[in-house]
Design an enzyme around this catalytic site. Structure first.
Site, mmCIF file in Angstrom:
data_model
loop_
_atom_site.group_PDB
_atom_site.id
_atom_site.type_symbol
_atom_site.label_atom_id
_atom_site.label_comp_id
_atom_site.label_asym_id
_atom_site.label_seq_id
_atom_site.Cartn_x
_atom_site.Cartn_y
_atom_site.Cartn_z
ATOM 1 N N TYR A 65 1.846 22.818 -20.384
ATOM 2 C CA TYR A 65 1.312 23.414 -19.161
ATOM 3 C C TYR A 65 2.350 24.266 -18.423
ATOM 4 C CZ TYR A 65 -3.028 20.736 -19.450
ATOM 5 O OH TYR A 65 -4.241 20.224 -19.839
ATOM 6 N N ASP B 160 -3.556 9.455 -30.485
ATOM 7 C CA ASP B 160 -4.855 9.447 -31.154
ATOM 8 C C ASP B 160 -5.426 8.032 -31.224
ATOM 9 O OD1 ASP B 160 -2.585 9.264 -32.755
ATOM 10 O OD2 ASP B 160 -3.605 9.861 -34.576
ATOM 11 N N LYS C 236 3.049 11.152 -29.108
ATOM 12 C CA LYS C 236 2.850 11.509 -30.511
ATOM 13 C C LYS C 236 4.220 11.692 -31.162
ATOM 14 C CE LYS C 236 -0.045 12.532 -33.898
ATOM 15 N NZ LYS C 236 -0.918 11.517 -34.509
#
Length: 332
Positions: free
Chosen positions: A124, A204, A171
């Site tokens: 972002y 995930d 992740k």
């Protein structure tokens, strides 16, 4: 002396829901003075700019803002005003409670957790460019300072709200440097809070687990992008974005706003659900020390939501925005 708060109604349904929430707050306490300014398309039509200097100065003066949804064009065009405000005022923490209310049809009853999203970096940052005509590149920024700061905020929130576990999502199995640094920072900060359980979950898997058994989680802390996605998904567990409040918190400035968008298709029809704005207002009141007023509004809101005949259209009822507001005010 009254506390001055910047009121930004925003675009679309913002005018209706933010004035409804502000009216309710005014009935619960006499200690607020609103300073209304513009941002978004409403401001662009009036001043020729999406974020006028008057609005920036108002936030700088008052330190607290109560903000409605702002329309952001998709793809090419203007940069997100929300991201611009967060970066301009270093609002490093995005705090999103996920709570179910009796009477609102949702997937999980008695759910109460909070998602804490790092708000200042990650993808972002908006650092991107074209490599060739057929390829674009976006740069992901993760720093130790920002990661440790948000992890510490998560543990402090757990302490304050008497929650027993913090879950960090990442992740790092794939992005070993960026997400690896975020994970390492969380692990380091967790050592300062040995009385609070700490775990990490790959994002995930976190998505699946959050849907299958959200009761396993109390405080979730995440980098910017994952936190954005997970908090919107979690809102779906408790009735949708119409039930989702948020706070953007920095060192000395905070902006409180509903998570949902500006819904231009129903703007001006007096049918929008102001619950997310009201809940954001409750968060704001607690933040500035108006605990009594916050509890009064929350108790009244719970009673109204519990009665299926007093719902707005989006959650199965027939009340207008104004009628819903008036039902809460009656109880105050």
């Amino acid at each position: 002396m009254k506390r001055k708060i910047t009121l930004i109604t925003g675009d679309g349904i913002g005018l209706e829901i933010m004035h409804a929430a502000a009216n309710i707050i005014d009935k619960a306490t006499n200690n607020i003075q609103w300073e209304e300014v513009s941002a978004g398309y409403t401001a662009y039509e009036k001043f020729g700019e999406l974020l006028p200097e008057e609005t920036i100065k108002s936030i700088e003066r008052n330190k607290i803002a109560f903000k409605g949804p702002i329309t952001t064009p998709v793809g090419k065009g203007f940069r997100s005003i929300n991201v611009l405000l967060r970066q301009r005022f270093n609002l490093y923490c995005n705090l999103r409670p996920v709570k179910s209310f009796e009477g609102v049809n949702c997937l999980y009853k008695n759910l109460d957790l909070v998602i804490i999203r790092e708000n200042s970096e990650d993808l972002y940052k908006g650092i991107e460019h074209m490599i060739t005509d057929a390829a674009a590149e976006s740069i992901k920024i993760i720093t130790r300072g920002a990661s440790e700061r948000i992890a510490d905020f998560a543990f402090k929130t757990a302490e304050k709200e008497k929650r027993g576990k913090v879950t960090l999502t990442h992740k790092a199995n794939i992005m070993k440097l960026t997400d690896g640094l975020f994970l390492e920072s969380g692990q380091k900060i967790s050592q300062n809070y040995p009385h609070i359980n700490f775990e990490d979950v790959i994002v995930d898997a976190m998505s699946m687990k959050l849907v299958m058994n959200p009761y396993d989680y109390e405080v979730i802390v995440a980098p910017n992008l994952y936190g954005d996605i997970l908090s919107d998904m979690a809102a779906g567990l408790v009735g949708g974005l119409g039930m989702a409040p948020s706070a953007n918190i920095g060192e000395d400035i905070a902006i409180f706003e509903p998570v949902h968008g500006s819904a231009p298709d129903i703007a001006g029809k007096n049918i929008a659900n102001p619950t997310a704005a009201i809940l954001s207002g409750i968060m704001m009141l607690k933040y500035i020390g108006e605990e009594t007023a916050a509890i009064k509004i929350e108790d009244a809101l719970k009673i109204v939501l519990k009665n299926n005949n007093l719902h707005t259209k989006d959650i199965g009822g027939r009340l207008s925005t104004t009628e819903f507001k008036e039902e809460i005010i009656k109880l105050l």
